[in-house]
Design an enzyme around this catalytic site. Structure first.
Site, mmCIF file in Angstrom:
data_model
loop_
_atom_site.group_PDB
_atom_site.id
_atom_site.type_symbol
_atom_site.label_atom_id
_atom_site.label_comp_id
_atom_site.label_asym_id
_atom_site.label_seq_id
_atom_site.Cartn_x
_atom_site.Cartn_y
_atom_site.Cartn_z
ATOM 1 N N HIS A 102 0.818 -1.252 -0.010
ATOM 2 C CA HIS A 102 -0.080 -0.181 -0.046
ATOM 3 C C HIS A 102 0.928 1.282 0.002
ATOM 4 C CE1 HIS A 102 -3.374 2.962 1.286
ATOM 5 N NE2 HIS A 102 -3.986 1.859 0.654
ATOM 6 N N ASP A 116 -7.957 -5.206 -0.098
ATOM 7 C CA ASP A 116 -8.495 -5.911 -1.368
ATOM 8 C C ASP A 116 -8.120 -7.347 -1.266
ATOM 9 O OD1 ASP A 116 -7.466 -3.024 -2.674
ATOM 10 O OD2 ASP A 116 -9.148 -3.673 -3.191
HETATM 11 C C1 SDX Z 1 -5.922 0.340 -3.083
HETATM 12 O O1 SDX Z 1 -4.296 4.607 -2.085
HETATM 13 C C2 SDX Z 1 -5.293 3.999 -1.311
HETATM 14 O O2 SDX Z 1 -5.808 4.567 -0.408
HETATM 15 C C3 SDX Z 1 -5.802 2.866 -2.529
HETATM 16 C C4 SDX Z 1 -6.896 2.054 -1.498
HETATM 17 C C5 SDX Z 1 -7.837 2.750 -1.240
HETATM 18 O O3 SDX Z 1 -8.811 2.539 -0.311
HETATM 19 O O4 SDX Z 1 -8.366 3.823 -2.084
HETATM 20 O O5 SDX Z 1 -6.429 1.620 -0.308
HETATM 21 C C6 SDX Z 1 -7.277 0.947 -2.415
HETATM 22 O O6 SDX Z 1 -5.781 0.661 -4.030
HETATM 23 C C7 SDX Z 1 -5.172 -0.550 -2.185
HETATM 24 C C8 SDX Z 1 -3.856 -1.084 -3.150
HETATM 25 C C9 SDX Z 1 -4.330 -2.305 -4.182
HETATM 26 N N1 SDX Z 1 -3.278 -2.597 -4.839
HETATM 27 C C10 SDX Z 1 -2.804 -3.605 -4.973
HETATM 28 O O7 SDX Z 1 -3.042 -4.832 -4.228
HETATM 29 C C11 SDX Z 1 -1.899 -3.977 -6.097
HETATM 30 C C12 SDX Z 1 -0.480 -4.595 -5.786
HETATM 31 N N2 SDX Z 1 0.065 -3.493 -4.852
HETATM 32 C C13 SDX Z 1 1.294 -2.553 -5.542
HETATM 33 O O8 SDX Z 1 0.872 -2.326 -6.637
HETATM 34 C C14 SDX Z 1 1.629 -1.343 -4.686
HETATM 35 O O9 SDX Z 1 1.938 -2.095 -3.489
HETATM 36 C C15 SDX Z 1 0.998 -0.074 -4.441
HETATM 37 C C16 SDX Z 1 0.715 0.371 -5.960
HETATM 38 C C17 SDX Z 1 -0.488 -0.490 -3.858
HETATM 39 C C18 SDX Z 1 1.796 0.485 -3.531
HETATM 40 O O10 SDX Z 1 3.034 0.863 -4.125
HETATM 41 P P1 SDX Z 1 3.928 1.868 -3.835
HETATM 42 O O11 SDX Z 1 3.939 2.433 -2.565
HETATM 43 O O12 SDX Z 1 4.411 3.111 -4.733
HETATM 44 O O13 SDX Z 1 5.364 1.076 -3.595
HETATM 45 P P2 SDX Z 1 6.205 0.637 -4.557
HETATM 46 O O14 SDX Z 1 5.563 0.422 -5.830
HETATM 47 O O15 SDX Z 1 7.413 1.879 -4.681
HETATM 48 O O16 SDX Z 1 6.979 -0.507 -3.928
HETATM 49 C C19 SDX Z 1 8.019 -0.491 -3.111
HETATM 50 C C20 SDX Z 1 8.832 -1.572 -3.074
HETATM 51 C C21 SDX Z 1 9.447 -1.883 -4.780
HETATM 52 O O17 SDX Z 1 10.150 -2.855 -4.514
HETATM 53 P P3 SDX Z 1 11.790 -2.185 -4.655
HETATM 54 O O18 SDX Z 1 11.975 -1.280 -5.776
HETATM 55 O O19 SDX Z 1 12.006 -1.332 -3.296
HETATM 56 O O20 SDX Z 1 12.668 -3.454 -4.553
HETATM 57 O O21 SDX Z 1 7.866 -2.800 -2.948
HETATM 58 C C22 SDX Z 1 7.798 -3.686 -4.267
HETATM 59 C C23 SDX Z 1 8.252 -2.651 -5.177
HETATM 60 O O22 SDX Z 1 8.625 -3.366 -6.421
HETATM 61 N N3 SDX Z 1 6.021 -4.052 -4.228
HETATM 62 C C24 SDX Z 1 5.797 -5.111 -4.481
HETATM 63 C C25 SDX Z 1 4.391 -4.967 -4.206
HETATM 64 N N4 SDX Z 1 4.013 -3.608 -4.150
HETATM 65 C C26 SDX Z 1 5.302 -3.100 -3.890
HETATM 66 N N5 SDX Z 1 6.411 -6.264 -4.923
HETATM 67 C C27 SDX Z 1 5.403 -7.488 -5.082
HETATM 68 N N6 SDX Z 1 4.085 -7.277 -5.146
HETATM 69 C C28 SDX Z 1 3.296 -6.124 -4.629
HETATM 70 N N7 SDX Z 1 2.352 -5.972 -4.648
#
Ligand code: SDX
Length: 435
Positions: A312, A370
């Site tokens: 998140h 989710d």
């Molecule tokens: C919702 O914003 C809100 O409030 C949204 C929400 C709402 O109620 O409105 O809460 C609803 O959208 C919840 C989130 C649902 N999305 C998912 O479950 C999709 C999977 N999650 C990712 O896409 C991701 O975690 C995000 C988009 C939710 C958050 O991404 P960030 O905070 O921008 O973090 P990032 O992409 O910079 O990740 C940090 C690290 C990275 O690795 P490094 O580069 O540090 O090595 O964590 C990794 C990312 O590659 N990473 C993941 C991951 N999420 C982040 N690796 C594997 N699987 C994941 N899900």
């Protein structure tokens, strides 16, 4: 807002330093008011994805990502999920206070009497293929609602704003259920005034004209909790879209349609659908026995495989909604005798791996709302491609509350971000004959 603290920014390129007020909220990080930065320095800030940017001042929802806290108008989500139903939560988000019995009865009555959509709306559905994604149908139909309410689209008229809010909250369940019925080739079910908001929705989804439908009370309560937990969430991507659309003066139906479109993305509200697709894929490849291979792919940066339903932007601790959703998940699986279903056992195994694996723990990637809401909805028999529609149904009240707050803010202006330009510098066109 009064500023006791000042921030000074100085530059090493000779640009004169500038001073900016720092404001404190009732909770959360202070903000540096940089509205005069460009005027004073000729420079912009640069913050793609708004990781360090507050886009507005709000009094609606507060999230503490480190503590895993979520408050709607100051009330902890845990207490609201335990003591209130969704329409009470809607009243709270819109008005700032929980309703007393008379206020609740009035609000429920108003919503109940607006649950039908104009009969002409049914023709919009006919234009879609039966296999159209229901989110495509919902975006289209909600945007089209504005074509039916020319009498109440003056966004500066509080009464127009109020009736639009009631209409949207009331009609979303009807439109979402119609999208499902259309895809299933079944007749639309009309809403009933003698059922609860969630009970009405379940009947419009799963009832048919051939027999009476009575919702299972455990599933009715589970759905109501799903709606409460998804009702609002600060300035997330879809809410920011609604605010930006609203800042141009667009009508509330158009703004909510824009929010629905944004929510559709798999990184946002589409995550619950993407999570079930991910679980299904793992199941097809061999289930729990193949989890290790899948997790290895997720860790491999070149694979671009993400653990959907985990991580998140704000919660860098556990998503408080996930805890509550997990409880509901187990209640529903127990009620339906599905605890031994292979897909749900796979989900629990994946949750265990992610909570213990250093890769996820170090990146603070915990199950988010989710992950569990997808499992609950799947168990309830809701088709996977309907999950995000139900998220949109729940979030409509949050979008409306945030839109109303913005429209009522005397200082609000049309949102118009700038950019860091790295494109071509001025050059002359060569006529095509010479190119
Ligand atoms: C919702 O914003 C809100 O409030 C949204 C929400 C709402 O109620 O409105 O809460 C609803 O959208 C919840 C989130 C649902 N999305 C998912 O479950 C999709 C999977 N999650 C990712 O896409 C991701 O975690 C995000 C988009 C939710 C958050 O991404 P960030 O905070 O921008 O973090 P990032 O992409 O910079 O990740 C940090 C690290 C990275 O690795 P490094 O580069 O540090 O090595 O964590 C990794 C990312 O590659 N990473 C993941 C991951 N999420 C982040 N690796 C594997 N699987 C994941 N899900």
């Amino acid at each position: 807002m009064s500023a006791q603290v000042k921030a000074t920014i100085s530059f090493s390129d000779g640009t004169p330093s500038a001073e900016f007020p720092v404001y404190k909220g009732t909770m959360g990080p202070d903000v540096v008011d940089i509205r005069k930065l460009y005027g004073q320095t000729g420079k912009f800030t640069f913050d793609p994805g708004f990781l360090s940017t507050a886009s507005c001042e709000s009094r609606i929802t507060y999230i503490d990502g480190d503590k895993g806290e979520l408050l709607y108008r100051g009330y902890p989500i845990e207490q609201l999920a335990e003591n209130c139903d969704y329409l009470e939560t809607c009243y709270l988000l819109l008005n700032g206070e929980l309703p007393n019995p008379a206020q609740k009865a009035d609000f429920v009555g108003r919503v109940t009497n607006h649950t039908m959509v104009h009969e002409q709306m049914t023709r919009f559905f006919q234009g879609f293929r039966r296999d159209a994604h229901p989110m495509a149908v919902l975006v289209g139909c909600v945007g089209a609602l504005s074509a039916f309410y020319h009498d109440s689209l003056d966004i500066n008229n509080p009464e127009h704003r109020f009736i639009s809010a009631i209409r949207l909250i009331a009609k979303m369940p009807t439109l979402v259920a119609m999208a499902y019925k259309y895809s299933a080739g079944q007749p639309f079910m009309y809403p009933r005034n003698d059922l609860s908001y969630s009970g009405n929705f379940l009947r419009m989804m799963f009832g048919t004209p051939c027999a009476d439908y009575v919702a299972n009370p455990v599933l009715e309560r589970a759905l109501d909790r799903i709606l409460i937990l998804h009702a609002d969430h600060e300035q997330n991507a879809s809410t920011s879209t609604v605010r930006l659309a609203g800042s141009s003066g667009a009508n509330p139906f158009a703004c909510i349609a824009a929010g629905i479109a944004t929510l559709w993305g798999p990184a946002h509200g589409g995550a619950n659908e993407a999570c079930l697709v991910m679980l299904d894929d793992i199941q097809k490849q061999g289930g729990v026995a193949k989890l290790g291979e899948f997790i290895a792919k997720v860790k491999d940066k070149n694979s671009d495989v993400k653990l959907m339903g985990f991580g998140h932007r704000v919660y860098k601790n556990y998503d408080p909604r996930a805890k509550l959703m997990r409880e509901t998940c187990h209640e529903v699986l127990a009620e339906l005798g599905l605890h031994d279903d292979p897909l749900f056992k796979l989900a629990m195994a994946l949750e265990k791996v992610a909570l213990e694996d250093e890769y996820f723990v170090s990146r603070k990637l915990y199950p988010n709302v989710d992950f569990y809401s997808g499992i609950v909805q799947k168990a309830m028999g809701i088709p996977v491609d309907m999950f995000t529609c139900i998220f949109a149904l729940a979030r409509t009240v949050g979008w409306i509350a945030q839109w109303t707050e913005m429209i009522s803010d005397a200082d609000q202006k049309i949102g118009r971000p700038r950019q860091l330009f790295n494109g071509a510098t001025p050059r002359n066109v060569t006529p095509i004959a010479k190119r």
